[in-house]
Enzyme design. Structure first.
Site, PDB file in Angstrom:
ATOM      1  N   ARG A 116      12.700   4.082  -0.464  1.00 41.22           N
ATOM      2  CA  ARG A 116      11.349   3.996  -1.037  1.00 41.22           C
ATOM      3  C   ARG A 116      11.349   4.408  -2.498  1.00 41.22           C
ATOM      4  O   ARG A 116      12.089   5.307  -2.892  1.00 41.22           O
ATOM      5  CB  ARG A 116      10.369   4.873  -0.266  1.00 41.22           C
ATOM      6  CG  ARG A 116      10.147   4.411   1.164  1.00 41.22           C
ATOM      7  CD  ARG A 116       9.121   5.284   1.875  1.00 41.22           C
ATOM      8  NE  ARG A 116       7.867   5.275   1.151  1.00 41.22           N
ATOM      9  CZ  ARG A 116       7.157   6.375   0.870  1.00 41.22           C
ATOM     10  NH1 ARG A 116       7.587   7.557   1.256  1.00 41.22           N
ATOM     11  NH2 ARG A 116       6.032   6.268   0.193  1.00 41.22           N
ATOM     12  N   CYS A 160       6.144  -5.144   0.443  1.00 37.99           N
ATOM     13  CA  CYS A 160       6.363  -3.847  -0.215  1.00 37.99           C
ATOM     14  C   CYS A 160       6.255  -2.707   0.805  1.00 37.99           C
ATOM     15  O   CYS A 160       7.196  -2.491   1.566  1.00 37.99           O
ATOM     16  CB  CYS A 160       5.410  -3.704  -1.402  1.00 37.99           C
ATOM     17  SG  CYS A 160       5.936  -2.436  -2.552  1.00 37.99           S
ATOM     18  N   GLY A 195       0.850  -1.186   0.000  1.00 36.59           N
ATOM     19  CA  GLY A 195       0.000   0.000   0.000  1.00 36.59           C
ATOM     20  C   GLY A 195       0.879   1.227   0.000  1.00 36.59           C
ATOM     21  O   GLY A 195       1.829   1.305  -0.769  1.00 36.59           O
ATOM     22  N   GLU A 196       0.591   2.102   0.927  1.00 37.56           N
ATOM     23  CA  GLU A 196       1.378   3.341   1.031  1.00 37.56           C
ATOM     24  C   GLU A 196       1.916   3.415   2.455  1.00 37.56           C
ATOM     25  O   GLU A 196       1.142   3.605   3.401  1.00 37.56           O
ATOM     26  CB  GLU A 196       0.472   4.524   0.672  1.00 37.56           C
ATOM     27  CG  GLU A 196       1.214   5.805   0.387  1.00 37.56           C
ATOM     28  CD  GLU A 196       2.313   5.650  -0.649  1.00 37.56           C
ATOM     29  OE1 GLU A 196       2.078   5.052  -1.715  1.00 37.56           O
ATOM     30  OE2 GLU A 196       3.437   6.122  -0.385  1.00 37.56           O
ATOM     31  N   SER A 197       3.213   3.252   2.594  1.00 37.78           N
ATOM     32  CA  SER A 197       3.780   3.131   3.939  1.00 37.78           C
ATOM     33  C   SER A 197       3.596   4.404   4.762  1.00 37.78           C
ATOM     34  O   SER A 197       3.425   4.328   5.983  1.00 37.78           O
ATOM     35  CB  SER A 197       5.259   2.749   3.861  1.00 37.78           C
ATOM     36  OG  SER A 197       5.969   3.663   3.069  1.00 37.78           O
ATOM     37  N   HIS A 219       4.851  -8.715  -4.696  1.00 43.53           N
ATOM     38  CA  HIS A 219       3.499  -9.009  -4.210  1.00 43.53           C
ATOM     39  C   HIS A 219       3.014 -10.403  -4.606  1.00 43.53           C
ATOM     40  O   HIS A 219       2.258 -10.534  -5.582  1.00 43.53           O
ATOM     41  CB  HIS A 219       2.510  -7.998  -4.816  1.00 43.53           C
ATOM     42  CG  HIS A 219       2.648  -6.599  -4.336  1.00 43.53           C
ATOM     43  ND1 HIS A 219       1.810  -6.041  -3.393  1.00 43.53           N
ATOM     44  CD2 HIS A 219       3.515  -5.623  -4.678  1.00 43.53           C
ATOM     45  CE1 HIS A 219       2.168  -4.786  -3.179  1.00 43.53           C
ATOM     46  NE2 HIS A 219       3.187  -4.513  -3.952  1.00 43.53           N
ATOM     47  N   GLU A 279       0.655 -11.976  -3.343  1.00 37.97           N
ATOM     48  CA  GLU A 279      -0.812 -12.028  -3.202  1.00 37.97           C
ATOM     49  C   GLU A 279      -1.517 -11.585  -4.479  1.00 37.97           C
ATOM     50  O   GLU A 279      -2.720 -11.796  -4.623  1.00 37.97           O
ATOM     51  CB  GLU A 279      -1.267 -11.188  -1.999  1.00 37.97           C
ATOM     52  CG  GLU A 279      -1.340  -9.695  -2.208  1.00 37.97           C
ATOM     53  CD  GLU A 279       0.017  -8.979  -2.209  1.00 37.97           C
ATOM     54  OE1 GLU A 279       1.070  -9.650  -2.209  1.00 37.97           O
ATOM     55  OE2 GLU A 279       0.003  -7.733  -2.219  1.00 37.97           O
ATOM     56  N   ILE A 318       5.554  -3.226  -7.559  1.00 37.43           N
ATOM     57  CA  ILE A 318       4.760  -2.007  -7.768  1.00 37.43           C
ATOM     58  C   ILE A 318       5.357  -0.903  -6.897  1.00 37.43           C
ATOM     59  O   ILE A 318       5.207  -0.919  -5.681  1.00 37.43           O
ATOM     60  CB  ILE A 318       3.279  -2.234  -7.390  1.00 37.43           C
ATOM     61  CG1 ILE A 318       2.693  -3.422  -8.170  1.00 37.43           C
ATOM     62  CG2 ILE A 318       2.468  -0.959  -7.648  1.00 37.43           C
ATOM     63  CD1 ILE A 318       1.316  -3.862  -7.689  1.00 37.43           C
ATOM     64  N   ARG A 319       6.028   0.004  -7.518  1.00 40.12           N
ATOM     65  CA  ARG A 319       6.709   1.092  -6.788  1.00 40.12           C
ATOM     66  C   ARG A 319       7.426   0.522  -5.553  1.00 40.12           C
ATOM     67  O   ARG A 319       7.268   0.982  -4.421  1.00 40.12           O
ATOM     68  CB  ARG A 319       5.710   2.193  -6.392  1.00 40.12           C
ATOM     69  CG  ARG A 319       5.165   2.905  -7.627  1.00 40.12           C
ATOM     70  CD  ARG A 319       4.178   3.997  -7.280  1.00 40.12           C
ATOM     71  NE  ARG A 319       3.013   3.478  -6.592  1.00 40.12           N
ATOM     72  CZ  ARG A 319       2.693   3.743  -5.335  1.00 40.12           C
ATOM     73  NH1 ARG A 319       3.436   4.543  -4.618  1.00 40.12           N
ATOM     74  NH2 ARG A 319       1.639   3.209  -4.787  1.00 40.12           N
TER      75      ARG A 319
END
Ligand code: GLN
Length: 189
Positions: free
Chosen positions: A104, A78, A46-48, A173, A175, A137-138
């Site tokens: 990041r 991630c 997600g977004e840490s 990822h 998942e 992803i990023r």
């Protein structure tokens, strides 16, 4: 065993079908009470920065640090790997549960999502031979590792799957693929 999915933000729901396929009980964790109900925890992608903020706001940062320090198996994916890191972009990280440094979005923001083949020899013990689809992803880049951290997989030269004791992190990822062997590995920690 009940696997917790940290459900403050990000891709926590994507783990449910993998855990269901394995017949593993799970529950979404959003507060310190919920954390007490689980025996392991997945910190999703997600977004840490957002998850860090919510961990503090919902009073979960300290209880979570304590659970992990007490030996609760934990898997960060991630953004979850970023949250587990000791150092993030040269500054102290959030949970500081894995002695590693990460940078990041090190592969760029927009052009950084890609699938790379990954070999994970340790999963051969579970009967699965690679290569696996590593969905990035990023992703953060793991730039340095401290004592006791084992590297299970690399992409190019960079570590992308690491573990120390019962804490593991993947910068990709699993998942988001139909592969369940990473979840099997995690529930075996
Ligand atoms: N770039 C995100 C972060 O640093 C991580 C992206 C992800 O989890 N897919 O928090």
């Amino acid at each position: 065993m009940v696997v917790g999915l940290l459900g403050l933000q990000g891709a926590f729901l994507d783990h449910i079908r993998h855990l269901d396929a394995l017949g593993i009980a799970h529950r979404i964790v959003r507060d310190p009470d919920g954390l007490q109900q689980v025996s392991r925890l997945i910190i999703p992608g997600g977004e840490s920065t957002v998850m860090d903020k919510f961990l503090l706001e919902f009073g979960m940062m300290e209880p979570l640090r304590e659970r992990i320090a007490g030996g609760m198996p934990t898997w960060g994916i991630c953004a979850g790997a970023v949250l587990l890191a000791e150092t993030v972009d040269g500054r102290p990280g959030s949970l500081r549960a894995l002695p590693m440094s990460v940078i990041r979005n090190a592969y760029g923001r927009q052009l950084a999502s890609r699938v790379r083949p990954i070999e994970v020899p340790i999963l051969e013990a579970l009967g699965r031979h690679g290569p696996f689809s590593g969905v990035f992803i990023r992703a953060p880049r793991i730039s340095a590792l401290g004592a006791g951290v084992v590297v299970h997989a690399r992409s190019k030269a960079d570590p992308v799957f690491v573990q120390r004791r019962r804490v593991m992190a993947t910068t990709f990822h699993p998942e988001l693929t139909s592969e369940t062997v990473f979840h099997r590995y995690f529930i075996g920690l």
